[in-house]
Design an enzyme around this catalytic site. Sequence first.
Site, PDB file in Angstrom:
ATOM      1  N   ASP A   7      11.959   0.101  -5.961  1.00 20.46           N
ATOM      2  CA  ASP A   7      11.071   0.509  -4.874  1.00 20.46           C
ATOM      3  C   ASP A   7      11.035  -0.679  -3.918  1.00 20.46           C
ATOM      4  OD1 ASP A   7       8.951   1.057  -3.196  1.00 20.46           O
ATOM      5  OD2 ASP A   7       7.432   1.142  -4.784  1.00 20.46           O
ATOM      6  N   LYS A  69      11.094  -4.087   6.250  1.00 21.96           N
ATOM      7  CA  LYS A  69      11.276  -2.635   6.186  1.00 21.96           C
ATOM      8  C   LYS A  69      10.838  -1.953   7.487  1.00 21.96           C
ATOM      9  CE  LYS A  69      10.279   1.100   2.899  1.00 21.96           C
ATOM     10  NZ  LYS A  69       9.625   1.355   1.603  1.00 21.96           N
ATOM     11  N   GLU A 170      10.835   8.310  -1.705  1.00 21.09           N
ATOM     12  CA  GLU A 170       9.745   7.771  -2.538  1.00 21.09           C
ATOM     13  C   GLU A 170       8.890   8.869  -3.191  1.00 21.09           C
ATOM     14  OE1 GLU A 170       9.675   3.731   0.154  1.00 21.09           O
ATOM     15  OE2 GLU A 170       7.982   5.109   0.300  1.00 21.09           O
ATOM     16  N   ASP A 192       0.606   9.397  -0.551  1.00 22.77           N
ATOM     17  CA  ASP A 192       1.055   8.001  -0.589  1.00 22.77           C
ATOM     18  C   ASP A 192       0.429   7.216   0.568  1.00 22.77           C
ATOM     19  OD1 ASP A 192       2.357   5.580  -0.561  1.00 22.77           O
ATOM     20  OD2 ASP A 192       4.372   6.406  -0.723  1.00 22.77           O
TER      21      ASP A 192
END
Length: 528
Positions: A7, A69, A170, A192
């Site tokens: 992850d 990211k 994810e 999330d």
Amino acid sequence: MAVVGIDLGTTNSVVATVNGGEVVVIPDAQGRRLHPSVVSFAADGTKTYSHEAVARRIVDPAYTVYSAKRLIGQPFRADEVKMAASRFPYRVEEGNNEQAVFVGPDRAYTIPEISGLMLAYLKQCAEGFLNEAVTGAVITVPANFNDAQRRATMDAGRIAGLDVMRVLNEPTAAALAYGAGQNMSQRIAVYDFGGGTFDVTILQVEGEVFEVLATGGDTFLGGDDADTMLLNVLAELFMTQHKIDPRQDPSSRARLLLAAEQIKRHLSDRTEAKGELKNIGVGPQGEPLNLRFQIDRTLFEQSISTLVARTLRTCDEVLSAAALLPSQVDEVIMVGGSTRIPLVRAEVQRHFGRAPRIDLNPDEVVSTGAAIQANNLAGGAGASETAVLLDVTPRALGIAVAGGFAEPIVDRNVQVPVEQTRIFSTSADNQTVVRIQVCQGESRRFSENTPLGELELSDLPPARRGEVKIEVTFRIDTNGILRVRARDPNSGLGKEAAVNIRGQMSDSEVDAAAAKIDATAVEPAPRL
Ligand code: AMP
């Protein structure tokens, strides 16, 4: 040889593997399981990673890269890159092919190189822990990552010397962690809420088939916003105590923001936080100014209630895209650090009419699913070979047509892999070349969507406009990677290519970076 699930997060990364049929989350030498996604660069070319690098954010901010990211796979001129880069203390400039590059003390680094360094560090952690070579990895990405962001993540893996077996969404990974091998029949929502982003995905789980029904989210909504809300509360308090707005001074603001994050976490476990923050500002006579504070959970909850309400609105949008009501969801899986906030849990419970699942560790559930999928793909012990993951396109994909419009070829929320073809025609007389500009987004106007890249088809026969047909085919694979084919159906003449993506590394650049990393990148090896 082992394979792992990674992850690769904005704030933290987690690496896991399946060992003897059990998922193991891999710690660093100090036993820490969350690895901050931070790399710090020294002038002599040495690098520091993870927790050690976090400490360098204070002493060497210009050469310590975090939140890579937010930049990966996007051209330098993308709004999101400009906005993020303006807030970062490290320098981001424009490199080859419109790439965003970090200006390091020794040279410029592309963003996949930075993420590649982080992945190489995680690979080394895993190799030290497992005492064997790690060859392959499943790396997770947000469901809304576009084609370019997925490719850049794969490049990062290659640079780290990993065979990227799959890039996996994810939420799908989280669902796999929850449902693999359970032989269940359930409709689940993965909620999330991380540091910088929020997304929600609805999946149907039938045995080993994980089918995404709809997904959506907000790339600018996360725990960082809760910190800012609390920062404002603290700043108001400071103003009543000292008649100075601490937000005007960058250093005071930074200290308060750090404190706000800690107070926020404290209020997840306790109903009140009180104390004194030292040296927040400097008074007119140069004296240090402290802040006495007492904040109860209710006040914090009031300050973030609009943020939580926004997440629930997004849930409703995604549910309605799947033609479902909240009550038709069997289970809500919580992912991301911000789901530890009690108000978030309570509001999700109220909205869905059922308590969310909090028994799965919200920080580790995604890497757990990635490890399961890596093990499945490698055919390791305990692999459920039949797991079928049916993901969808997070956004519509289309091309530019005359008049500044965009014509969708693949709609949003369409299951992948998918291939779809549309026929277009020339827009000018004797046109022998067409440029096919590819974009992502739902707007009818091309300029309001995200441009992804372009493909050129030449040597068309000269004819009157509209007479020459062009067949455009979009193919999206299980990694969410797009290939575009354009051809003249009469002559059969055509071209199939990965679209030339703006802001992307070339294959030879990736190879060169991978060669460099072998020699220097992860030295000295982290202590394991
Ligand atoms: P992630 O992106 O999933 O790593 O989540 C990071 C976010 O979770 C950051 O905004 C953290 O401040 C937040 N976070 C982590 N732990 C807690 C906690 N106990 N209470 C509230 N927020 C938390």
